[in-house]
Design a protein around this motif. Structure first.
Motif: not given
Length: 240
Positions: A54, A73, A75-76, A95
């Motif tokens: 990560d 992705t 993921r933020r 984000w």
């Protein structure tokens, strides 16, 4: 059709940035210039390999980089961005966008003085103009990169070729050294007087083989700076 009584502004940057800059020009100058849009690059999103571990935050140097990583992705987290437009795009995609520096060089300078902690990822283009990772690693940051898109070259449109084959002065804003090189390759046989607004001296030098009638370097490496450079060029008589 292009109005034949007006000088021509030929915009070659990718969309939607080209249309956005055209809007800035129209807001400032009205219909003083005839605007032709013919992008010399178009984004292609790539299936980049992302770090297995990560990462704490992301660095974005373009809106297209935001879109490229968004596709890869969920993921933020925190995102350091080169300007407000990129920060807005990052925030809209989930984000926490933060503006740091007006361009890649100033972002690197700021992080070299005050490196961020944790693991970071730079989402970038395949043909990025600057290397961020090496200087940031040298400054002590833990950073990887992911090539999430490419700007593939495009040919000038028939309309763009037509105005370059004419006699009416053409003003070409060049937003990167690569776009300058692509334009030189496409416009070597231009008959019209070509005037250049360059985002940097490097971009201006890349356009030198065209022997432009006039060259103006933007006072700042962003859209407002390019607009200011355009106004200076017009004041210097680029429409003659």
């Amino acid at each position: 059709m292009v109005a034949q009584s007006r000088p021509i502004l030929l915009l070659t940057r990718p969309e939607p940035a080209a249309s956005r800059f055209a809007g800035l020009v129209r807001a400032k100058l009205g219909d003083r210039l005839a605007i032709v849009i013919s992008p010399l690059m178009a984004p292609v999103f790539l299936p980049a390999a992302l770090p297995e571990d990560d990462w704490q935050g992301t660095i974005f140097t373009s809106e297209t980089g935001v879109e490229g990583l968004r596709r890869l992705t969920a993921r933020r987290g925190p995102a350091l961005c080169v300007g407000p437009r990129t920060a807005e795009a990052a925030t809209a995609a989930g984000w926490q966008g933060e503006v740091l520096g007006g361009d890649a060089a100033r972002l690197v300078a700021a992080l070299s003085v005050a490196p961020r902690q944790g693991a970071w990822l730079h989402a970038r283009a395949r043909d990025a103009a600057a290397d961020l990772v090496s200087p940031l690693r040298a400054a002590g940051m833990q950073i990887a990169e992911a090539i999430v898109y490419a700007q593939e070259p495009c040919s000038l449109s028939e309309q763009a070729r037509s105005v370059l084959d004419g006699r009416i002065p053409v003003i070409v804003p060049l937003f990167s050294p690569r776009s300058a090189r692509l334009f030189v390759a496409e416009a070597q046989k231009a008959l019209a007087p070509v005037n250049v607004v360059a985002i940097s001296k490097v971009a201006a030098d890349a356009a030198e083989p065209l022997r432009p009638a006039r060259v103006e370097i933007a006072p700042t490496p962003d859209a407002p700076g390019m607009l200011a450079g355009l106004l200076r060029l017009l004041a210097a008589g680029a429409t003659a």
